[in-house]
Design an enzyme around this catalytic site. Structure first.
Site, PDB file in Angstrom:
ATOM      1  N   ARG A 118      -3.443  -5.899  -2.723  1.00 13.74           N
ATOM      2  CA  ARG A 118      -3.336  -6.693  -1.792  1.00 13.74           C
ATOM      3  C   ARG A 118      -4.198  -8.085  -2.149  1.00 13.74           C
ATOM      4  NH1 ARG A 118      -6.169  -3.649   3.218  1.00 13.74           N
ATOM      5  NH2 ARG A 118      -5.152  -5.186   4.615  1.00 13.74           N
TER       6      ARG A 118
ATOM      7  N   ASN B 133     -12.000  -2.053  13.673  1.00  9.03           N
ATOM      8  CA  ASN B 133     -11.277  -1.086  12.639  1.00  9.03           C
ATOM      9  C   ASN B 133     -11.826  -1.461  11.170  1.00  9.03           C
ATOM     10  OD1 ASN B 133      -9.088   0.505  11.658  1.00  9.03           O
ATOM     11  ND2 ASN B 133      -7.588  -1.291  12.187  1.00  9.03           N
TER      12      ASN B 133
ATOM     13  N   ALA C   9      -2.139   6.087  14.285  1.00 11.13           N
ATOM     14  CA  ALA C   9      -2.132   6.668  15.520  1.00 11.13           C
ATOM     15  C   ALA C   9      -3.109   5.802  16.500  1.00 11.13           C
ATOM     16  CB  ALA C   9      -3.134   7.748  15.322  1.00 11.13           C
ATOM     17  N   GLY C  10      -4.182   5.185  16.054  1.00 14.19           N
ATOM     18  CA  GLY C  10      -4.915   4.307  16.645  1.00 14.19           C
ATOM     19  C   GLY C  10      -4.317   3.180  16.825  1.00 14.19           C
ATOM     20  N   ASP C  11      -3.644   2.407  16.020  1.00 16.02           N
ATOM     21  CA  ASP C  11      -2.805   1.456  16.164  1.00 16.02           C
ATOM     22  C   ASP C  11      -1.747   1.316  17.413  1.00 16.02           C
ATOM     23  OD1 ASP C  11      -4.291   0.327  13.968  1.00 16.02           O
ATOM     24  OD2 ASP C  11      -2.403   0.949  12.619  1.00 16.02           O
TER      25      ASP C  11
ATOM     26  N   TYR D 138       0.778  -1.132  -0.094  1.00 12.77           N
ATOM     27  CA  TYR D 138      -0.094   0.120  -0.050  1.00 12.77           C
ATOM     28  C   TYR D 138       1.047   1.249  -0.013  1.00 12.77           C
ATOM     29  CZ  TYR D 138       0.643   1.033   4.916  1.00 12.77           C
ATOM     30  OH  TYR D 138       1.128   1.119   6.385  1.00 12.77           O
TER      31      TYR D 138
END
Length: 309
Positions: free
Chosen positions: A102, A164, A254-256, A87
């Protein structure tokens, strides 16, 4: 119980474009999370990324990168002729968008070997996965994955799940709702992001998300909301934990990173609200770097200082 396992897809990441020049790295939502778990754990603590890998040069470089950074692959299969997904991140200011290649990635076969998957999850303190992990799998493999996770839970592992939601990965909304609901019923710790929950389930406010997940039996819930407060519902308490101001250049991961720091803090015995405060600090530092993976020492410093600087 000992060790942490994260399940999903790690891709080749192209980021930091300057003209036609790109920086290549490796990332993916559940890999980003385990990167920060590794950064915030003792060096001898077992941290494994559970997936499936190809045997091409990029796949070998990927596994070498894991090993160099103290991340194992447990019993993950290596599939002849397979290769990783790819990606590219493009930015508009600090906000990012993604282009993916992918469809034939090796990780789509991560649940093709039931015995290897079950062995990879055995004896873990925490098993972590996401809605993206579910979305990339064929229906039969999705069911195999959920059964392996259920077995791990029955044997004493805590299960952490981030829905997610990414619409493009799912056949339709109904399938996504059903699969994510099945996963939530296995979760001890839920780490949803409110805008995703609003899109998928129509939740009006974060408290509605928390109430819905509580009704599914989840005992520990952290509803993230970007730069807004995180709603923490656990141990009979509800608390809004403010985010931390950052000089963001790239919000990828950020969330990860929040998830990785939160789970690391919980493994260290911190209370849920205290864990969320640490997680906000780490996420605020991570967005000050390009790409999903900030240097591990920067994450450690943010975690340890708890925003005192």
């Amino acid at each position: 119980m000992s060790g942490f396992a994260s399940i999903g897809e790690c891709m080749i990441e192209l980021s930091g474009a300057a003209g036609d020049n790109w920086r290549m790295g490796f990332a993916g939502d559940t890999f980003n999370t385990i990167w920060y778990v590794r950064a915030l754990s003792a060096p001898d603590y077992a941290v494994d990324y559970v997936s499936a890998f190809g045997d091409d040069p990029f796949s070998r470089k990927q596994r070498d990168f894991f090993a160099e950074n103290g991340i194992g692959i447990a019993k993950s299969p290596i599939i002849s002729g397979a290769r990783p997904g790819l990606y590219a991140i493009t930015l508009d200011g600090a906000e990012r968008s993604f282009t993916y290649w992918r469809s034939d990635a090796a990780a789509r076969r991560l649940a093709s070997d039931r015995e290897a998957l079950t062995a990879s999850l055995k004896g873990r303190d925490i098993v972590y996965f996401s809605g993206i992990t579910l979305a990339i799998l064929a229906p039969a493999d999705r069911q195999t994955l959920l059964e392996a996770i259920a077995t791990a839970r029955e044997n004493g592992s805590r299960i952490a799940f981030d829905p997610n939601y990414r619409p493009r990965l799912w056949e339709n909304v109904e399938t996504a709702r059903a699969a994510i609901g099945d996963a939530m019923r296995l979760a001890d710790i839920a780490l949803p992001t409110f805008p995703d929950e609003k899109d998928l389930f129509g939740d009006a406010v974060p408290t509605v998300t928390a109430a819905r997940l509580t009704a599914l039996g989840v005992k520990e819930i952290v509803v993230k909301d970007g730069t807004g407060p995180a709603l923490v519902v656990a141990e009979g308490h509800e608390e809004s934990v403010p985010a931390v101001t950052a000089n963001a250049v790239d919000t990828t991961g950020a969330g990860d990173s929040f998830n990785g720091a939160y789970l690391s803090a919980r493994l260290k015995g911190l209370a849920p609200a205290d864990a969320a405060r640490r997680a906000h600090c780490v996420a605020a530092r991570v967005v000050e770097f390009h790409g999903a993976l900030a240097p591990m020492d920067e994450a450690r410093e943010a975690f340890e200082k708890l925003c005192e600087a």
